[in-house]
Design an enzyme around this catalytic site. Sequence first.
Site, mmCIF file in Angstrom:
data_model
loop_
_atom_site.group_PDB
_atom_site.id
_atom_site.type_symbol
_atom_site.label_atom_id
_atom_site.label_comp_id
_atom_site.label_asym_id
_atom_site.label_seq_id
_atom_site.Cartn_x
_atom_site.Cartn_y
_atom_site.Cartn_z
ATOM 1 N N PRO A 83 0.831 -1.214 0.000
ATOM 2 C CA PRO A 83 0.000 0.000 0.000
ATOM 3 C C PRO A 83 0.860 1.257 0.000
ATOM 4 O O PRO A 83 2.054 1.212 0.326
ATOM 5 C CB PRO A 83 -0.809 -0.125 1.307
ATOM 6 N N PRO A 84 0.283 2.402 -0.360
ATOM 7 C CA PRO A 84 1.047 3.658 -0.352
ATOM 8 C C PRO A 84 1.512 4.024 1.052
ATOM 9 O O PRO A 84 0.794 3.808 2.028
ATOM 10 C CB PRO A 84 0.043 4.693 -0.886
ATOM 11 N N GLY A 85 2.708 4.592 1.134
ATOM 12 C CA GLY A 85 3.217 5.100 2.395
ATOM 13 C C GLY A 85 3.831 4.076 3.315
ATOM 14 O O GLY A 85 4.138 4.385 4.465
ATOM 15 N N LYS A 129 8.315 1.704 0.699
ATOM 16 C CA LYS A 129 8.957 0.974 -0.400
ATOM 17 C C LYS A 129 10.175 1.739 -0.940
ATOM 18 O O LYS A 129 11.241 1.159 -1.150
ATOM 19 C CB LYS A 129 7.938 0.720 -1.517
ATOM 20 N N THR A 130 10.012 3.031 -1.166
ATOM 21 C CA THR A 130 11.125 3.836 -1.687
ATOM 22 C C THR A 130 12.247 3.930 -0.662
ATOM 23 O O THR A 130 13.431 3.839 -1.008
ATOM 24 C CB THR A 130 10.622 5.246 -2.049
ATOM 25 N N GLU A 167 -25.261 7.729 16.629
ATOM 26 C CA GLU A 167 -23.955 7.291 17.104
ATOM 27 C C GLU A 167 -24.094 6.396 18.338
ATOM 28 O O GLU A 167 -23.304 5.457 18.511
ATOM 29 C CB GLU A 167 -23.081 8.506 17.425
ATOM 30 N N HIS A 218 -24.671 2.878 17.104
ATOM 31 C CA HIS A 218 -23.410 2.210 16.741
ATOM 32 C C HIS A 218 -22.686 1.713 17.991
ATOM 33 O O HIS A 218 -22.233 0.552 18.044
ATOM 34 C CB HIS A 218 -22.493 3.196 16.002
ATOM 35 N N ASP A 273 -22.577 4.156 6.017
ATOM 36 C CA ASP A 273 -22.773 2.860 6.694
ATOM 37 C C ASP A 273 -23.407 1.841 5.764
ATOM 38 O O ASP A 273 -22.977 0.676 5.702
ATOM 39 C CB ASP A 273 -23.664 3.045 7.929
#
Length: 651
Positions: free
Chosen positions: A235-237, A240-241, A458, A461, A532
């Site tokens: 995934p990004p971030g 890897k670099t 909320e 949930h 949701d």
Amino acid sequence: MAEKNNAPRGKKPVKFTFNISWIYFILLIGIGWMFFNQEGANPQKEEWDEVKKQWLAGDIKEVVFVRNEFEGHVTMKPEKLGNYEDKFGGNVPKKSPHFVFLVSGSFNAEEMFSQLNDQMPEDQKVKVVIENHESFWGMIEWLIFPLLLILMWVFMFRGMNRNMGGGGGPGGVFNVGKATGKLAEKDSIKVTFKDVAGLYGAKDEVMEIVDFLKNPKKYTALGGKIPKGALLVGPPGTGKTLLAKAVAGEADVPFFSISGSDFVEMFVGVGASRVRDLFRQAKEKAPCIVFIDEIDAVGRARSKNGGFSSNDERENTLNQLLTEMDGFGSNSGVIILAATNRADILDKALMRAGRFDRQIHVELPDLKEREEIFTVHLRGLKLAEDFDLEFLAKHTPGFSGADIANVCNEAALTAARKNKTAIEKQDFLDAVDRIVGGLERKSKIITPEEKRSIAHHEAGHATVSWLLPYANPLFKVTIVPRGQALGAAWYLPEERQLVTKAQMIDEMCSLIGGRVAEEIINGQPSTGALNDLERLTKMAYGMVTYYGMSDKVGNLSFYDSNGSRAYDLTRPYSEKTAELIDKEVKELVEMIHDRTERILKDNFEGFSQLAELLLEKEVIFADDLERIFGPRAGAKPGEEIPKDPEELSKE
């Protein structure tokens, strides 16, 4: 005897270096001088007959005739200039010549001027000069315009060359086919594996590549071959670099870095040319590492219906890359590292052994790895004495290395905004809220009825997730608007690799808990449950079509793991099966809805109490739910319940 240096102490003597721009500056000055430094001051055109009248009137002092241009320059006597003021528009010139006349090629200057002077008194005869202009100056005047065009061309294409990544080197626009990768010599790479926190499995794999470059004979002596390439997937971030830079730093070899999009250009053939030039440079520096970031920009799978959706230039670039990586040529000592987060769309020919011999998966960090990453990014920050690093790592599940760096920076900014001398735990929690949920919007206008509906939503949930054993543990609930959300329930999901059917059903019940709560309190649903319901529908279809969790559909999966059906407009199942899938999903969602409604009605008193507490405090934590409902269902013995920071400070 030592040479005396007159430069002031502490200052280096100024050295003048030659710059090619000086030549352009000198040429422009010369052209300006030729245009503006003429001998005359705007001479007026005059006919030859009028000049003869002025001659015979005794007003002319001197005539200079240019034979090869058939042009005469007339200088008037100073005392006679006032007679011709109307011809100069009231502005009598101070410099000569004052008039200029043109004649034909049959004009005999010597004879005509001699006849006119014979008619004049001795003291009023006109001085006559007959000459030919040198051809050199005439040639220069003709070259002025082409020279200006050449200068414009040079400046324009130098700028174009910089935009194309040519670096302003020799060749100008013709340098566009050169590779634009950046070369970091082995002495300039300071990143090592000590700077890469976490990534245990990935580091173990890339350390083998480092060993290949350091001790190649160790492997070739047994007949083995050094791998040609490794693909970093994740995934990004996730780093890897950074991992690729650490490989180059540890191996102590030159490191070429280039992006996949740098190969793609509007000019035909440029991409393939840049690939050839990159590998040519890499062979000269071998052993070395070539790192291609975001390789999916050039390595996307080639289209089968050429001419309609294919990009010939990109495909030609990919073909050249395939040839260079494993063609007839030898790339001894050159190891290719590439990074992508979309390995599923890469061309199969690029993924085969011999090009990228191995795939290294760089996943999101787990709890221990997050602690190490936080340790790296907290080095330069001034923290409070009671700062708990483990607490912070537990409350950032699913965060990548880049996300953690952003959290640390945002926490420092938050503490500075509040004029604190050290960064506290609450600053990090506020930073997480801001990054995940968005900026707090205190000025948003919400009516009392809407606020009450949001509080019950909320609370629904929170109640369902607290009472179900497999739902994600709740951290806090808020009705403070952030970003596009009017309220949110924050969870700390367990880091598990496998999810059972019972766990998914509990998660789906907690997702629909807000919608069911609105129906119970208001008697009708609202639009607040859009996100949701979207997530609920995706999970329901995933259970039926991907994971084989439907008794009627059976153990079938229609998941496209390699993206081969991306352009296929048909479904891999019949219409009858599609109807069955829709029916199963609908029955599953109805079952989850009824189960959630039963849970809320059975615990209506606690649910209502929680909603009122949420309206009063706007933000409540897990310890508030524990006081209302008791210990969470499925809680492990000794599990820590997140508490209100204010209560923690009182303790």
